[in-house]
Design a protein around this motif. Structure first.
Motif, PDB file in Angstrom:
ATOM      1  N   THR A  21       0.856  -1.176  -0.052  1.00  0.00           N
ATOM      2  CA  THR A  21       0.000  -0.156   0.111  1.00  0.00           C
ATOM      3  C   THR A  21       1.042   1.244   0.006  1.00  0.00           C
ATOM      4  O   THR A  21       2.002   1.272   0.639  1.00  0.00           O
ATOM      5  CB  THR A  21      -0.959   0.003   1.123  1.00  0.00           C
ATOM      6  OG1 THR A  21      -2.026   0.938   1.141  1.00  0.00           O
ATOM      7  CG2 THR A  21      -0.026   0.072   2.484  1.00  0.00           C
ATOM      8  N   GLN A  22       0.561   2.085  -0.780  1.00  0.00           N
ATOM      9  CA  GLN A  22       1.347   3.425  -1.038  1.00  0.00           C
ATOM     10  C   GLN A  22       1.157   4.221   0.158  1.00  0.00           C
ATOM     11  O   GLN A  22      -0.113   4.626   0.379  1.00  0.00           O
ATOM     12  CB  GLN A  22       1.324   4.157  -2.289  1.00  0.00           C
ATOM     13  CG  GLN A  22       1.897   5.320  -2.671  1.00  0.00           C
ATOM     14  CD  GLN A  22       3.248   5.237  -2.823  1.00  0.00           C
ATOM     15  OE1 GLN A  22       3.770   4.214  -3.745  1.00  0.00           O
ATOM     16  NE2 GLN A  22       4.065   5.911  -2.359  1.00  0.00           N
ATOM     17  N   VAL A  23       2.209   5.034   0.691  1.00  0.00           N
ATOM     18  CA  VAL A  23       2.105   6.006   1.746  1.00  0.00           C
ATOM     19  C   VAL A  23       2.961   7.089   0.985  1.00  0.00           C
ATOM     20  O   VAL A  23       4.169   6.945   0.693  1.00  0.00           O
ATOM     21  CB  VAL A  23       2.578   5.570   3.019  1.00  0.00           C
ATOM     22  CG1 VAL A  23       2.902   6.862   3.869  1.00  0.00           C
ATOM     23  CG2 VAL A  23       1.718   4.547   3.487  1.00  0.00           C
ATOM     24  N   THR A  24       2.356   8.266   0.831  1.00  0.00           N
ATOM     25  CA  THR A  24       3.046   9.438   0.475  1.00  0.00           C
ATOM     26  C   THR A  24       2.628  10.739   1.420  1.00  0.00           C
ATOM     27  O   THR A  24       1.697  11.041   1.700  1.00  0.00           O
ATOM     28  CB  THR A  24       2.339   9.877  -0.909  1.00  0.00           C
ATOM     29  OG1 THR A  24       2.611   8.846  -1.968  1.00  0.00           O
ATOM     30  CG2 THR A  24       3.274  10.968  -1.500  1.00  0.00           C
ATOM     31  N   VAL A  25       3.954  11.286   1.954  1.00  0.00           N
ATOM     32  CA  VAL A  25       4.005  12.277   2.789  1.00  0.00           C
ATOM     33  C   VAL A  25       4.532  13.478   1.833  1.00  0.00           C
ATOM     34  O   VAL A  25       5.659  13.526   1.608  1.00  0.00           O
ATOM     35  CB  VAL A  25       4.919  11.872   4.090  1.00  0.00           C
ATOM     36  CG1 VAL A  25       4.881  13.133   5.048  1.00  0.00           C
ATOM     37  CG2 VAL A  25       4.499  10.730   4.488  1.00  0.00           C
ATOM     38  N   SER A  26       3.686  14.388   2.003  1.00  0.00           N
ATOM     39  CA  SER A  26       3.971  15.750   1.072  1.00  0.00           C
ATOM     40  C   SER A  26       2.973  16.709   1.378  1.00  0.00           C
ATOM     41  O   SER A  26       1.799  16.621   1.845  1.00  0.00           O
ATOM     42  CB  SER A  26       3.822  15.446  -0.239  1.00  0.00           C
ATOM     43  OG  SER A  26       4.037  16.569  -1.285  1.00  0.00           O
ATOM     44  N   SER A  27       3.500  17.908   1.314  1.00  0.00           N
ATOM     45  CA  SER A  27       2.711  19.088   1.693  1.00  0.00           C
ATOM     46  C   SER A  27       2.175  19.687   0.262  1.00  0.00           C
ATOM     47  O   SER A  27       1.443  20.755   0.119  1.00  0.00           O
ATOM     48  CB  SER A  27       3.533  20.342   2.306  1.00  0.00           C
ATOM     49  OG  SER A  27       4.702  20.542   1.646  1.00  0.00           O
TER      50      SER A  27
END
Length: 129
Positions: A123-129
């Motif tokens: 499962t993809q986790v993307t941490v970005s503002s």
């Protein structure tokens, strides 16, 4: 049919939280140690947290220690990974895996010394503002 299915990934801002789930079918997670791994583009797969279903002992890689928490619900045959205070460098595909049948392995599952028998699809986790 034996399988592991991850869910709970998504896009989150830095400092945010997610809870990942790893649901097993066709076998009992209670007989295995369970690990969460992640792989970012261009990087090697990293074992970040593992739990012994027999003892509930846990292991965390230094990169996530103090921010992530692994726990299991045997009644639901599911293992969870709580991700807190997320950072952009946490961006990756997260996988769960089961291995070490009948053992109390934790770190040895995470660092690859114990064979993993089943893998989820990620499962993809993307941490970005």
């Amino acid at each position: 049919q034996v399988q592991l299915v991850e869910s709970g990934g998504g896009l989150v801002q830095p400092g945010g939280s997610l809870r990942l789930s790893c649901a097993a079918s066709g076998f009992a997670l209670a007989d295995y140690s369970i690990g969460w791994f992640r792989q970012a583009p261009g990087k090697e797969r990293e074992g970040i947290s593992c739990i012994s279903s027999k003892t509930s002992a846990t292991y965390y890689a230094d990169s996530v220690k103090g921010r992530y928490a692994i726990f299991s619900d045997k009644a639901k045959n599911t293992v969870y990974l709580q991700l807190n205070n997320l950072k952009p460098e946490d961006t990756a595909v997260y996988y769960c895996a089961a291995g070490g049948w009948g053992t109390v392995a934790t770190q040895s599952l995470c660092d690859g010394r114990i064979r993993t028998d089943y893998w989820g699809q990620g499962t993809q986790v993307t941490v970005s503002s």
